[in-house]
Design a protein around this motif. Structure first.
Motif, mmCIF file in Angstrom:
data_model
loop_
_atom_site.group_PDB
_atom_site.id
_atom_site.type_symbol
_atom_site.label_atom_id
_atom_site.label_comp_id
_atom_site.label_asym_id
_atom_site.label_seq_id
_atom_site.Cartn_x
_atom_site.Cartn_y
_atom_site.Cartn_z
ATOM 1 N N ARG A 17 67.177 30.028 13.972
ATOM 2 C CA ARG A 17 67.809 30.729 12.908
ATOM 3 C C ARG A 17 67.564 29.863 11.387
ATOM 4 N N MET A 18 67.417 28.820 10.420
ATOM 5 C CA MET A 18 67.380 28.375 9.691
ATOM 6 C C MET A 18 66.229 28.932 9.051
ATOM 7 N N GLN A 19 65.047 28.858 9.678
ATOM 8 C CA GLN A 19 63.641 29.173 9.596
ATOM 9 C C GLN A 19 63.475 30.549 8.665
ATOM 10 N N ASP A 20 64.653 31.491 9.528
ATOM 11 C CA ASP A 20 64.632 32.788 9.364
ATOM 12 C C ASP A 20 64.889 33.132 8.493
ATOM 13 N N MET A 21 66.441 32.554 8.115
ATOM 14 C CA MET A 21 66.676 32.690 6.724
ATOM 15 C C MET A 21 66.305 32.780 5.619
ATOM 16 N N GLU A 22 65.625 31.126 5.597
ATOM 17 C CA GLU A 22 64.841 30.491 4.265
ATOM 18 C C GLU A 22 63.652 31.677 4.597
ATOM 19 N N PHE A 23 62.659 32.046 4.723
ATOM 20 C CA PHE A 23 62.230 32.691 4.784
ATOM 21 C C PHE A 23 62.430 34.466 4.206
ATOM 22 N N LEU B 232 76.173 31.630 -0.200
ATOM 23 C CA LEU B 232 76.514 32.711 -0.704
ATOM 24 C C LEU B 232 74.831 33.848 -0.302
ATOM 25 N N TRP B 233 73.605 32.924 0.667
ATOM 26 C CA TRP B 233 72.502 33.233 0.724
ATOM 27 C C TRP B 233 73.209 34.155 2.500
ATOM 28 N N GLY B 234 73.791 33.218 2.651
ATOM 29 C CA GLY B 234 74.589 33.687 4.255
ATOM 30 C C GLY B 234 75.431 35.006 4.670
ATOM 31 N N PRO B 235 76.216 35.555 3.764
ATOM 32 C CA PRO B 235 76.325 37.007 3.905
ATOM 33 C C PRO B 235 75.051 37.987 3.758
ATOM 34 N N VAL B 236 74.125 37.635 2.438
ATOM 35 C CA VAL B 236 72.825 38.732 1.951
ATOM 36 C C VAL B 236 71.773 38.363 3.119
ATOM 37 N N TYR B 237 72.238 37.395 4.832
ATOM 38 C CA TYR B 237 71.675 37.447 5.393
ATOM 39 C C TYR B 237 71.794 37.811 6.832
ATOM 40 N N ARG B 238 73.180 38.137 6.373
ATOM 41 C CA ARG B 238 73.628 38.396 8.178
ATOM 42 C C ARG B 238 73.248 40.711 7.319
ATOM 43 N N ARG B 239 73.357 40.881 6.254
ATOM 44 C CA ARG B 239 73.218 41.974 6.240
ATOM 45 C C ARG B 239 71.871 42.850 6.312
ATOM 46 N N GLU B 240 70.821 41.643 5.678
ATOM 47 C CA GLU B 240 69.697 41.786 5.580
ATOM 48 C C GLU B 240 69.234 41.945 7.538
ATOM 49 N N ARG B 241 69.259 40.501 7.805
ATOM 50 C CA ARG B 241 69.199 40.905 9.408
ATOM 51 C C ARG B 241 69.465 40.519 10.848
ATOM 52 N N ASP C 142 73.017 42.490 11.103
ATOM 53 C CA ASP C 142 74.095 43.393 10.610
ATOM 54 C C ASP C 142 75.162 43.201 11.527
ATOM 55 N N ASP C 143 74.660 43.362 12.704
ATOM 56 C CA ASP C 143 75.907 42.758 14.213
ATOM 57 C C ASP C 143 75.996 42.158 14.285
ATOM 58 N N ARG C 144 76.330 40.811 13.590
ATOM 59 C CA ARG C 144 77.335 39.264 13.427
ATOM 60 C C ARG C 144 78.491 40.187 12.480
ATOM 61 N N SER C 145 79.463 38.962 12.601
ATOM 62 C CA SER C 145 80.445 38.952 12.070
ATOM 63 C C SER C 145 80.500 38.642 10.553
ATOM 64 N N PRO C 146 81.094 38.508 9.609
ATOM 65 C CA PRO C 146 80.951 38.164 8.184
ATOM 66 C C PRO C 146 81.372 36.612 8.570
ATOM 67 N N LEU C 147 82.164 35.877 9.819
ATOM 68 C CA LEU C 147 82.508 34.992 9.237
ATOM 69 C C LEU C 147 81.152 33.884 9.908
ATOM 70 N N VAL C 148 80.434 34.607 10.967
ATOM 71 C CA VAL C 148 79.022 34.437 11.331
ATOM 72 C C VAL C 148 78.283 33.874 9.826
ATOM 73 N N GLY C 149 77.956 34.600 8.805
ATOM 74 C CA GLY C 149 76.844 34.862 7.814
ATOM 75 C C GLY C 149 77.763 33.188 7.031
ATOM 76 N N VAL C 150 79.294 33.476 6.757
ATOM 77 C CA VAL C 150 79.384 32.243 6.073
ATOM 78 C C VAL C 150 78.541 30.777 6.712
ATOM 79 N N LEU D 128 76.979 27.779 5.019
ATOM 80 C CA LEU D 128 76.794 26.271 5.560
ATOM 81 C C LEU D 128 75.605 25.761 6.140
ATOM 82 N N ALA D 129 75.272 26.185 7.109
ATOM 83 C CA ALA D 129 74.349 25.636 8.226
ATOM 84 C C ALA D 129 73.237 25.365 6.678
ATOM 85 N N LEU D 130 72.456 26.663 6.200
ATOM 86 C CA LEU D 130 71.095 25.937 5.100
ATOM 87 C C LEU D 130 71.606 25.134 4.318
ATOM 88 N N TRP D 131 72.970 24.978 3.756
ATOM 89 C CA TRP D 131 73.597 23.453 3.128
ATOM 90 C C TRP D 131 72.896 22.585 3.416
#
Length: 454
Positions: free
Chosen positions: A201-207, A385-394, A396-404, A408-411
């Motif tokens: 998931r982090m690799q997908d978020m990174e790219f 702050l990349w978390g909510p952006v990724y959730r919206r882009e890839r 969006d069926d996940r909760s906003p908390l998951v995006g946050v 944190l995991a990306l950090w």
């Protein structure tokens, strides 16, 4: 406690550079213009697929490319595989005139991905009819496990891509297609699979968002980098590089893709990034394979530092482009310097504690806790702050908390850059520049090195 002001100034300088770059990348991603489609029939398309021991995936990859892009030719380079890769592709080529097998044999084979791509370039040149307009021929590089979006050719044909005659190369977005796989490691337990899911998931978020933002920022500075998967290049631009450098892709380069982009800009061709189409690949669920891959990337980045004088003096790089490229070059150097700085600081703290006692040595640091807290928040927040952006882009069926939480995991995930940079630097000092391919997820795990040769 602090024996030199540099111990304070240097981390602040790095943090400011990081924040400025992050702000530019985020703004470029969120404010990216809509991409207009073009007419792919205006170009001739040729897909290069370099392969070595890829029998687990190559049949599916070629079949998908031919189904999604029926007008494109697919050139598979078998780099003297020990498995059935060549046999599989040869059978496909017998029944499909747009599938071509480029066979390489030792000692000429196994000299790196760049050498394999140069072989395909030579074969394509022989294949094309005399008088072919090479400005209209576009080469696309796809990994052996890559899947190119069905709309990719339309997108890169438009005015943001090859519809602009000054464009020599286009990089599309990259996704990890196994980001939703519930069991990336089917033979392992629950805890191992939880870690593997997060790693993919982090690799997908990174790219998907972070790297895409960087590339869109580079589009503004004229310094877009080309990747090894989803890389489109105009054949005439490759010809110009070959005329200046003897070959399009440089032999022995560990980042032959990024290096190609440097040569393209140095030669006066524009490079572009289109984030609204994609190529997908497998994210790596194995920590060891992941770290060896990133070590290779860090080492390749360090190798590219030798281009700095040419870039600084080039009339084709703007001032912003020079700054962005130098910042990219020096990222592994900054990581190594940070590790050294931390070691020095902890050593000085230990010496102070022995001489003056624990309270005297650490009292000053404790008194600065508000500043440390603010710096910590400033360092973590850009990743979050990349978390909510990724959730919206890839997702969006996940909760906003998951995006946050993903932010944190990306950090935490970003800390892999430090050991990867250190390992790459040590390998370069030792003259160890040989690499084996990273095994696909479908291949069995065996003992011994996963991706590194001596």
């Amino acid at each position: 406690m602090f024996h030199s002001p540099l111990l304070l100034v240097f981390p602040f300088f790095l943090l400011v550079c990081f924040l400025l770059y992050w702000a530019g990348a985020r703004h470029a991603f969120l404010r990216r213009p809509a991409v207009q489609d073009g007419d792919p029939r205006a170009f001739d398309w040729h897909v290069f697929v370099p392969c070595r021991d890829e029998e687990a995936v190559i049949g599916t990859t070629v079949a998908r490319l031919r189904a999604d892009h029926p007008d494109a030719h697919v050139w598979v380079v078998d780099d003297d595989s020990d498995d059935a890769t060549g046999t599989i592709v040869a059978a496909l080529a017998e029944s499909d005139r747009r599938v071509h097998l480029v066979r390489r044999h030792r000692p000429d084979a196994r000299q790196g991905k760049g050498a394999a791509l140069n072989a395909a370039y030579d074969e394509l040149t022989e294949f094309l009819a005399e008088g072919t307009d090479r400005e209209r021929v576009v080469v696309c590089v796809v990994d052996a496990d890559g899947r190119l979006a069905p709309d990719a050719l339309r997108r890169v044909s438009g005015p943001h891509g090859f519809g602009d005659p000054e464009t020599g190369g286009v990089q599309v977005g990259v996704r990890m297609r196994n980001a939703e796989d519930p069991r990336p490691l089917p033979d392992r337990g629950r805890a191992a699979n939880a870690f593997a899911r997060l790693l993919v998931r982090m690799q997908d978020m990174e790219f998907s968002v972070s790297n895409a933002g960087m590339q869109l920022l580079r589009a503004r500075t004229g310094s877009v980098g080309l990747g090894g998967n989803g890389q489109f290049t105009r054949l005439a631009a490759l010809d110009r590089i070959a005329a200046a450098e003897r070959r399009p892709w440089q032999r022995g380069a560990l980042l032959e893709d990024y290096e190609l982009g440097l040569h393209m800009v140095l030669g006066g061709d524009r490079t572009a990034h289109i984030a609204d189409t994609w190529v997908s690949q497998e994210g790596l669920p194995h920590a060891r394979r992941f770290l060896t891959q990133r070590t290779r990337w860090a080492q390749g980045n360090l190798q590219c530092v030798r281009y700095a004088p040419r870039i600084v003096s080039s009339r084709h790089y703007s001032g912003k482009g020079v700054l962005e490229t130098l910042y990219t070059f020096l990222q592994p150097v900054a990581h190594i310097a940070t590790l050294v700085l931390c070691a020095v600081m902890f050593t000085l703290l230990a010496l102070d504690a022995v001489r003056d006692g624990f309270g005297a040595a650490f009292g000053g640091m404790l008194a600065l806790w508000p500043l440390v807290l603010v710096l910590g928040l400033v360092s973590v927040l850009p990743f979050v702050l990349w978390g909510p952006v990724y959730r919206r882009e890839r997702a969006d069926d996940r909760s906003p908390l998951v995006g946050v939480l993903w932010g944190l995991a990306l950090w935490l995930y970003a800390y892999h850059l430090f050991p990867a940079s250190a390992r790459g630097f040590v390998r370069m000092l030792r003259g160890r520049n040989g690499w084996a391919k990273t095994r696909r997820n479908a291949e069995a795990v065996t003992s011994g090195p996963t991706a590194i040769e001596s």
